[in-house]
Design a protein around this motif. Structure first.
Motif, PDB file in Angstrom:
ATOM      1  N   VAL A   8       0.387  -6.755  10.568  1.00  0.00           N
ATOM      2  CA  VAL A   8       1.163  -5.549  10.249  1.00  0.00           C
ATOM      3  C   VAL A   8       0.285  -4.433   9.704  1.00  0.00           C
ATOM      4  N   GLY A   9      -0.951  -4.735   9.331  1.00  0.00           N
ATOM      5  CA  GLY A   9      -1.833  -3.688   8.804  1.00  0.00           C
ATOM      6  C   GLY A   9      -3.159  -4.257   8.355  1.00  0.00           C
ATOM      7  N   ILE A  10      -4.013  -3.383   7.835  1.00  0.00           N
ATOM      8  CA  ILE A  10      -5.293  -3.811   7.262  1.00  0.00           C
ATOM      9  C   ILE A  10      -5.516  -3.073   5.940  1.00  0.00           C
ATOM     10  N   ILE A  11      -6.364  -3.637   5.119  1.00  0.00           N
ATOM     11  CA  ILE A  11      -6.778  -2.983   3.872  1.00  0.00           C
ATOM     12  C   ILE A  11      -8.276  -2.756   3.966  1.00  0.00           C
ATOM     13  N   ASN A  28       1.077  14.466   8.849  1.00  0.00           N
ATOM     14  CA  ASN A  28       0.826  13.814  10.139  1.00  0.00           C
ATOM     15  C   ASN A  28      -0.645  13.509  10.363  1.00  0.00           C
ATOM     16  N   ASP A  29      -1.526  14.304   9.724  1.00  0.00           N
ATOM     17  CA  ASP A  29      -2.968  14.086   9.887  1.00  0.00           C
ATOM     18  C   ASP A  29      -3.544  13.105   8.865  1.00  0.00           C
ATOM     19  N   LEU A  30      -2.809  12.866   7.782  1.00  0.00           N
ATOM     20  CA  LEU A  30      -3.277  11.915   6.771  1.00  0.00           C
ATOM     21  C   LEU A  30      -3.155  10.491   7.279  1.00  0.00           C
ATOM     22  N   TYR A  31      -4.051   9.613   6.812  1.00  0.00           N
ATOM     23  CA  TYR A  31      -3.866   8.193   7.083  1.00  0.00           C
ATOM     24  C   TYR A  31      -2.644   7.719   6.314  1.00  0.00           C
ATOM     25  N   ILE A  32      -1.933   6.751   6.899  1.00  0.00           N
ATOM     26  CA  ILE A  32      -0.666   6.307   6.314  1.00  0.00           C
ATOM     27  C   ILE A  32      -0.821   5.841   4.871  1.00  0.00           C
ATOM     28  N   ASP A  33      -1.893   5.097   4.567  1.00  0.00           N
ATOM     29  CA  ASP A  33      -2.044   4.582   3.207  1.00  0.00           C
ATOM     30  C   ASP A  33      -2.253   5.710   2.200  1.00  0.00           C
ATOM     31  N   ASP A  34      -2.968   6.785   2.621  1.00  0.00           N
ATOM     32  CA  ASP A  34      -3.148   7.941   1.736  1.00  0.00           C
ATOM     33  C   ASP A  34      -1.823   8.668   1.521  1.00  0.00           C
ATOM     34  N   THR A  35      -1.024   8.755   2.569  1.00  0.00           N
ATOM     35  CA  THR A  35       0.295   9.393   2.457  1.00  0.00           C
ATOM     36  C   THR A  35       1.185   8.629   1.490  1.00  0.00           C
ATOM     37  N   SER A  77       1.769  -2.547   0.096  1.00  0.00           N
ATOM     38  CA  SER A  77       1.879  -1.168  -0.400  1.00  0.00           C
ATOM     39  C   SER A  77       0.566  -0.396  -0.280  1.00  0.00           C
ATOM     40  N   ILE A  78      -0.544  -1.087  -0.092  1.00  0.00           N
ATOM     41  CA  ILE A  78      -1.848  -0.392  -0.019  1.00  0.00           C
ATOM     42  C   ILE A  78      -2.503  -0.482   1.360  1.00  0.00           C
ATOM     43  N   MET A  79      -1.868  -1.171   2.301  1.00  0.00           N
ATOM     44  CA  MET A  79      -2.488  -1.338   3.621  1.00  0.00           C
ATOM     45  C   MET A  79      -2.309  -0.072   4.452  1.00  0.00           C
ATOM     46  N   THR A  80      -3.018  -0.018   5.554  1.00  0.00           N
ATOM     47  CA  THR A  80      -2.878   1.054   6.532  1.00  0.00           C
ATOM     48  C   THR A  80      -2.610   0.434   7.902  1.00  0.00           C
ATOM     49  N   ILE A  81      -1.955   1.196   8.770  1.00  0.00           N
ATOM     50  CA  ILE A  81      -1.699   0.676  10.128  1.00  0.00           C
ATOM     51  C   ILE A  81      -2.680   1.278  11.133  1.00  0.00           C
ATOM     52  N   GLU A  82      -3.658   2.036  10.620  1.00  0.00           N
ATOM     53  CA  GLU A  82      -4.661   2.637  11.506  1.00  0.00           C
ATOM     54  C   GLU A  82      -5.798   1.655  11.772  1.00  0.00           C
ATOM     55  N   TYR A  83      -5.571   0.740  12.688  1.00  0.00           N
ATOM     56  CA  TYR A  83      -6.581  -0.252  13.059  1.00  0.00           C
ATOM     57  C   TYR A  83      -6.570  -0.424  14.573  1.00  0.00           C
ATOM     58  N   VAL A  84      -7.587  -1.089  15.086  1.00  0.00           N
ATOM     59  CA  VAL A  84      -7.670  -1.345  16.529  1.00  0.00           C
ATOM     60  C   VAL A  84      -7.314  -2.801  16.793  1.00  0.00           C
TER      61      VAL A  84
END
Length: 444
Positions: free
Chosen positions: A233-236, A82-89, A129-136
């Motif tokens: 949908v996400g950022i890289i 839960n604490d990891l960024y989604i892309d790392d998970t 597959s490599i993006m993350t959803i942790e963006y503003v």
């Protein structure tokens, strides 16, 4: 780390925890990788402050991650994931067997589980597959003051806030704006009036190598990822791209050395696997080398008539192979960096022809001086060897320049057309040129 281990052995866990908290998460992960006692690694990991445990986990080696997941409780697993960024998970889960993935997913909340499953469904090596959803994200109707307040509230757990993404009510990406611009603009300015509408973005299905090229071309630190309807949908981010560049370069180097690509570290790969990675291309090259033997047998009468000709075969083949490898290496690198396109084939031929003529003349001249004046080889044989050397170098450099581009056009990795394969082709051509020249000049 020695001091921390001593504190743990003395059961002074609070002091050890305080010492660990002072260190950089990357350094902690590196130190853990040096510890051979796996049980001690788990002990140290367990006393890490909760707010840095997930960060340390993301930098740990794969084998240590697996051991820790198997050694800690389900609740602890849930805290890490839960604490990891989604892309790392997602990166971690992609390397795990199915039973381990199930164990981890069952310990995550429903929302996180749905997001992870969505990521895992994207094609391997795609932007999705490599993006993350942790963006503003921001709304275009916001004022700068409202946007900054929104960033303060939501930006704490985001992977980056350097660039914010402006979307409409349907999540269509309409613009981007940097945090620097927000800070420097008047607080009453409207986002839609100051946002950048001309921006670079990628589709979820774009290849990761294409994304890496865009980062390099435009000096990006992040790039938005959209679906087919241009919904965000996400950022890289640049840290993921550095890993990809490293992977792609390693893969190309392995292919250029005639090996099957492998992502495993050399010392951690089994002897059997290393042999498997190499044997296929060695067999192909060995069998293809029989053509060279057939050419020598075909011109056996030439060798029997002038035995000294055999002494110059290694020099001709080696020089031709080296010349071809030089050209292919430069062209493959140019293709990888986007400096050379498939349509540039005529320009490449012209360039390599010019280079080969200059190098061929110099090599042939120096070789003639060596053979005729220093080694007292007969004039006709010296001329035969030097003419063959000249045309071998010219042909080798042109072939070395063309083959990678031909591979690219055929949608084959140009790295395959590297040193071993080109050397084999050039060897055969060198022998044909040599023996044909000998038959004509020496009238055999």
């Amino acid at each position: 780390m020695k001091n921390i281990i001593e504190l743990i052995n003395q059961k002074k866990f609070l002091e050890a925890r305080e010492e660990l908290a002072k260190k950089n998460v990357v350094d902690i992960a590196a130190l853990l990788s040096e510890i051979k006692d796996k049980e001690l690694v788990v002990k140290i990991f367990r006393i890490l402050p909760k707010d840095i445990a997930a960060d340390v986990f993301s930098y740990m080696e794969h084998e240590q991650k697996l051991f820790i997941i198997n050694s800690i409780t389900d609740a602890e697993v849930a805290n890490i994931i839960n604490d990891l960024y989604i892309d790392d998970t997602v990166d971690f889960l992609e390397e795990l067997p199915a039973n381990m993935v199930k164990k981890i997913l069952k310990n995550t909340d429903e929302t996180t589980r749905a997001i992870i499953n969505q990521f895992l469904n994207y094609p391997e090596h795609s932007a999705g597959s490599i993006m993350t959803i942790e963006y503003v994200d921001l709304k275009k109707e916001m004022t700068v003051e409202e946007a900054l307040e929104h960033i303060r509230k939501t930006g704490v757990d985001k992977e980056t806030i350097n660039t914010c993404y402006v979307i409409d009510e349907n999540r269509i990406l309409e613009g981007i704006i940097s945090i620097r611009k927000l800070i420097l603009c008047d607080k009453n300015s409207i986002i839609k009036d100051i946002m950048k509408k001309d921006f670079i973005y990628v589709n979820t299905l774009d290849d990761q190598e294409t994304v890496a090229k865009l980062f390099k071309k435009y000096d990006l630190i992040s790039i938005p990822v959209t679906d087919n309807e241009k919904r965000l949908v996400g950022i890289i981010t640049i840290d993921d791209i550095i890993d990809i560049i490293d992977q792609e370069n390693t893969e190309d180097l392995q292919k250029m050395a005639a090996m099957a690509p492998s992502e495993e570290e050399y010392l951690k790969t089994s002897t059997l696997q290393l042999a498997k990675n190499r044997i296929t291309w060695l067999l192909i090259l060995m069998i293809s080398a029989t053509f060279t033997g057939n050419i020598i047998r075909k011109f056996e009468d030439v060798l029997q008539s002038v035995v000294i000709l055999a002494a110059f075969i290694p020099m001709l083949m080696d020089t031709g192979g080296n010349a071809g490898s030089q050209s292919s290496t430069l062209i493959i690198r140019g293709l990888a960096l986007g400096e050379i396109k498939s349509k540039d084939v005529l320009k490449v031929i012209k360039k390599e022809l010019g280079v080969s003529l200059l190098t061929g003349i110099v090599l042939a001249f120096v070789n003639f001086i060596r053979l005729h004046f220093l080694e007292k080889t007969s004039l006709l044989i010296s001329i035969t060897v030097c003419i063959s050397l000249f045309f071998t170098v010219v042909l080798a450099k042109v072939v070395g320049g063309i083959l990678p581009i031909a591979a690219k056009k055929a949608k084959v990795d140009p790295a395959i057309m590297a040193s071993p394969l080109i050397t084999t082709i050039v060897d055969a051509l060198a022998l044909i040129i040599y023996f044909t020249t000998a038959k004509v000049l020496l009238k055999i």
